[in-house]
Design a protein around this motif. Sequence first.
Motif, PDB file in Angstrom:
ATOM      1  N   LYS A  59      -3.769   2.536   4.682  1.00 44.69           N
ATOM      2  CA  LYS A  59      -4.266   2.005   3.555  1.00 44.69           C
ATOM      3  C   LYS A  59      -3.308   1.427   2.965  1.00 44.69           C
ATOM      4  CE  LYS A  59      -9.034   3.701   3.430  1.00 44.69           C
ATOM      5  NZ  LYS A  59     -10.061   4.045   2.497  1.00 44.69           N
ATOM      6  N   ARG A  60      -2.382   2.248   2.398  1.00 41.21           N
ATOM      7  CA  ARG A  60      -1.282   1.663   1.368  1.00 41.21           C
ATOM      8  C   ARG A  60      -0.316   0.918   2.167  1.00 41.21           C
ATOM      9  NH1 ARG A  60      -0.429   3.986  -3.127  1.00 41.21           N
ATOM     10  NH2 ARG A  60      -1.539   5.967  -2.438  1.00 41.21           N
ATOM     11  N   SER A  61      -0.015   0.843   3.504  1.00 37.38           N
ATOM     12  CA  SER A  61       0.843   0.436   4.163  1.00 37.38           C
ATOM     13  C   SER A  61       0.456  -0.941   4.292  1.00 37.38           C
ATOM     14  CB  SER A  61       1.238   0.869   5.467  1.00 37.38           C
ATOM     15  OG  SER A  61       2.202  -0.013   6.272  1.00 37.38           O
ATOM     16  N   GLU A 156     -10.823  -7.549   9.677  1.00 40.81           N
ATOM     17  CA  GLU A 156      -9.604  -7.009  10.673  1.00 40.81           C
ATOM     18  C   GLU A 156      -9.974  -5.634  10.546  1.00 40.81           C
ATOM     19  OE1 GLU A 156      -5.502  -7.576   8.857  1.00 40.81           O
ATOM     20  OE2 GLU A 156      -6.263  -9.526   8.138  1.00 40.81           O
ATOM     21  N   MET A 157      -9.508  -4.984  11.862  1.00 35.99           N
ATOM     22  CA  MET A 157      -9.670  -3.506  12.247  1.00 35.99           C
ATOM     23  C   MET A 157      -8.416  -2.811  12.484  1.00 35.99           C
ATOM     24  SD  MET A 157     -12.917  -4.440  15.045  1.00 35.99           S
ATOM     25  CE  MET A 157     -12.260  -5.969  15.545  1.00 35.99           C
ATOM     26  N   ASP A 158      -8.387  -1.801  11.519  1.00 33.36           N
ATOM     27  CA  ASP A 158      -7.418  -0.930  11.606  1.00 33.36           C
ATOM     28  C   ASP A 158      -7.717   0.397  12.446  1.00 33.36           C
ATOM     29  OD1 ASP A 158      -5.488   1.304  10.706  1.00 33.36           O
ATOM     30  OD2 ASP A 158      -4.377  -0.296   9.850  1.00 33.36           O
ATOM     31  N   VAL A 159      -7.488   0.710  13.923  1.00 33.97           N
ATOM     32  CA  VAL A 159      -7.834   1.449  14.578  1.00 33.97           C
ATOM     33  C   VAL A 159      -6.685   2.591  14.808  1.00 33.97           C
ATOM     34  CG1 VAL A 159      -8.966   2.255  16.785  1.00 33.97           C
ATOM     35  CG2 VAL A 159      -9.480   0.211  15.609  1.00 33.97           C
ATOM     36  N   GLY A 160      -6.866   3.593  14.327  1.00 33.88           N
ATOM     37  CA  GLY A 160      -5.945   4.805  14.658  1.00 33.88           C
ATOM     38  C   GLY A 160      -6.172   5.816  15.809  1.00 33.88           C
ATOM     39  N   VAL A 161      -5.326   6.303  16.557  1.00 35.29           N
ATOM     40  CA  VAL A 161      -5.787   7.153  17.622  1.00 35.29           C
ATOM     41  C   VAL A 161      -5.115   8.392  17.540  1.00 35.29           C
ATOM     42  CG1 VAL A 161      -5.602   7.435  20.116  1.00 35.29           C
ATOM     43  CG2 VAL A 161      -6.177   5.062  19.362  1.00 35.29           C
ATOM     44  N   ILE A 162      -5.510   9.769  17.385  1.00 32.78           N
ATOM     45  CA  ILE A 162      -5.182  10.966  17.322  1.00 32.78           C
ATOM     46  C   ILE A 162      -5.469  11.697  18.547  1.00 32.78           C
ATOM     47  CG2 ILE A 162      -5.416  13.095  15.818  1.00 32.78           C
ATOM     48  CD1 ILE A 162      -4.894  11.601  13.732  1.00 32.78           C
ATOM     49  N   ASP A 163      -4.646  12.404  18.993  1.00 39.87           N
ATOM     50  CA  ASP A 163      -4.752  13.440  20.064  1.00 39.87           C
ATOM     51  C   ASP A 163      -5.575  14.760  19.535  1.00 39.87           C
ATOM     52  OD1 ASP A 163      -4.567  15.286  22.240  1.00 39.87           O
ATOM     53  OD2 ASP A 163      -2.800  14.673  22.984  1.00 39.87           O
ATOM     54  N   LYS A 335     -12.776  -4.484   0.815  1.00 42.11           N
ATOM     55  CA  LYS A 335     -12.445  -6.031   0.540  1.00 42.11           C
ATOM     56  C   LYS A 335     -10.952  -6.246   0.499  1.00 42.11           C
ATOM     57  CE  LYS A 335     -15.129  -6.200  -3.174  1.00 42.11           C
ATOM     58  NZ  LYS A 335     -16.051  -6.714  -4.264  1.00 42.11           N
ATOM     59  N   ILE A 336     -10.772  -7.324   1.415  1.00 40.79           N
ATOM     60  CA  ILE A 336      -9.436  -7.877   1.114  1.00 40.79           C
ATOM     61  C   ILE A 336      -9.175  -8.536  -0.139  1.00 40.79           C
ATOM     62  CG2 ILE A 336      -7.889  -9.675   2.294  1.00 40.79           C
ATOM     63  CD1 ILE A 336      -9.039  -9.013   5.001  1.00 40.79           C
ATOM     64  N   GLN A 341     -16.475 -12.777   0.624  1.00 37.55           N
ATOM     65  CA  GLN A 341     -16.289 -13.953   1.377  1.00 37.55           C
ATOM     66  C   GLN A 341     -14.685 -14.028   1.651  1.00 37.55           C
ATOM     67  OE1 GLN A 341     -18.458 -14.015  -1.157  1.00 37.55           O
ATOM     68  NE2 GLN A 341     -20.120 -15.665  -0.562  1.00 37.55           N
ATOM     69  N   ASP A 342     -13.910 -13.215   0.828  1.00 39.56           N
ATOM     70  CA  ASP A 342     -12.448 -13.149   1.064  1.00 39.56           C
ATOM     71  C   ASP A 342     -12.120 -12.459   2.653  1.00 39.56           C
ATOM     72  OD1 ASP A 342     -11.855 -14.601  -1.016  1.00 39.56           O
ATOM     73  OD2 ASP A 342     -11.532 -12.777  -2.347  1.00 39.56           O
ATOM     74  N   GLY A 343     -13.044 -11.605   3.001  1.00 38.00           N
ATOM     75  CA  GLY A 343     -12.872 -10.851   4.222  1.00 38.00           C
ATOM     76  C   GLY A 343     -12.848  -9.489   3.993  1.00 38.00           C
ATOM     77  N   LEU A 344     -12.684  -8.638   5.113  1.00 40.22           N
ATOM     78  CA  LEU A 344     -12.794  -7.285   5.134  1.00 40.22           C
ATOM     79  C   LEU A 344     -11.799  -6.447   6.136  1.00 40.22           C
ATOM     80  CD1 LEU A 344     -16.749  -6.783   5.224  1.00 40.22           C
ATOM     81  CD2 LEU A 344     -15.298  -6.714   3.154  1.00 40.22           C
ATOM     82  N   VAL A 345     -11.483  -5.360   5.769  1.00 33.47           N
ATOM     83  CA  VAL A 345     -10.755  -4.573   6.630  1.00 33.47           C
ATOM     84  C   VAL A 345     -11.280  -3.393   6.949  1.00 33.47           C
ATOM     85  CG1 VAL A 345      -9.039  -4.027   4.808  1.00 33.47           C
ATOM     86  CG2 VAL A 345      -8.369  -3.554   7.204  1.00 33.47           C
ATOM     87  N   GLY A 346     -11.474  -2.948   8.143  1.00 31.79           N
ATOM     88  CA  GLY A 346     -12.165  -1.650   8.439  1.00 31.79           C
ATOM     89  C   GLY A 346     -11.271  -0.569   9.055  1.00 31.79           C
ATOM     90  N   TYR A 347     -11.170   0.526   8.296  1.00 28.90           N
ATOM     91  CA  TYR A 347     -10.431   1.595   9.122  1.00 28.90           C
ATOM     92  C   TYR A 347     -11.293   2.640   9.704  1.00 28.90           C
ATOM     93  CZ  TYR A 347      -7.130  -0.097   5.579  1.00 28.90           C
ATOM     94  OH  TYR A 347      -6.247  -0.981   4.878  1.00 28.90           O
ATOM     95  N   ILE A 348     -10.696   3.166  11.066  1.00 27.92           N
ATOM     96  CA  ILE A 348     -11.537   4.208  11.611  1.00 27.92           C
ATOM     97  C   ILE A 348     -10.292   4.797  12.486  1.00 27.92           C
ATOM     98  CG2 ILE A 348     -12.033   3.052  13.711  1.00 27.92           C
ATOM     99  CD1 ILE A 348     -14.848   4.276  13.083  1.00 27.92           C
TER     100      ILE A 348
END
Length: 386
Positions: A59-61, A156-163, A335-336, A341-348
């Motif tokens: 998120k910070r990055s 925007e979708m920020d998708v992290g993958v962890i083993d 919210k961005i 209406q400015d848009g969204l970013v989703g983290y998972i």
Amino acid sequence: MKFVASLSAAAAALGALAMLPTTSAHGPETREEVVKFLDQQATAYHCAPAVAAYTAARKRSWAQKVLGGAPIADQNRFIDGYFEAKGLDGEVVKKGIKELEEEGKRIMACDPVVESKIRNSTCVLAPQSTEGPYYHTEAHPIRSNMAEWQLGLHFEMDVGVIDVETCEPVPNILVDLWHANATGHYAGHPEPAPHLRDEKPAASGLRRGLLSAYPRTNHVDTFLRGALPTDQNGVAHFVSTFPGYYTGRATHVHIKVHNEWSVLPNGSFTSGNLVHTGQFFFDDDLNESIDKLWPYNTNPIIALGRTRTRNWEDSLQIYQDAHDNGYMPTFDVEKIGGVLQDGLVGYITVGVNTSASYKPVWNPNSGRAGGVVEQKPIDKATHEEL
């Protein structure tokens, strides 16, 4: 390091959680549901501090790159003390996780307010969900921007993958996404089959609310489909539009994760090995807000006098099954800008077993991803089969 909350700590967390305002999309509401949820998450706690730091750093990055250094919201959106004055460099992240491991234990055991913020990122093996009828085995382009010319809310979708075996982010693994457009249609499937144009949704059973799958009649359109390898920090970031809904299904995004693939000359790929098939969801309150925006308010379901399907009414029990073992499949959405209406970013964050090989089989009468999972000896450094 494996951490299991003590009975007294779990009881304290239970009492506090019972008093917190919650929504069904974020998990348990009743005392019994909380007990079950905490029990399911016990085996996940060994990764929780790592994933908490991982998500906060992402998120910070993202905020630093897009918003010139200002956080998306106030600092309280981030876990106190995590990654202050730190970037998202892999070694820094690893160092930060080690430094905060003990603090992470305390947070997960004793602070239900903070714990509730990171539930949907807790590192557990993501349940396998059906791939559905709209996955294309070819022509999913490798790209970050999958919106093309579709109209809708910037998402925007920020998708992290962890083993889940190592609790470490997985670099260079292919994240493959696809979802419906603002009015509930998938690329390549514009119309129902001619003999099913007047079909009514199923009135009962697991398929309650669903129609038969639309056939693929367009082999050119690729909108809202895309795949991207994760970077050195195990993250794939996509630009899209917020998905719409269709009859019988809660709003969702499909995902596959491939740890072996070959790039084709046309910019798409073929998969050599699949380690996950699943689906992501959104809070019902957010869905209802977006329903009011154009073009979402032109969804043909509205003209037919039908209503959207809530998460907990999802046909085939897909939303419910996506919570197996305490996994939280709901995007953590920011919210961005100052307004929706400015848009969204989703983290998972997706927990996968990179030593597995998965061969999915679509069953139209089940939300489970029927198929075969095999364990293979995998070199964790190269992600290649031994």
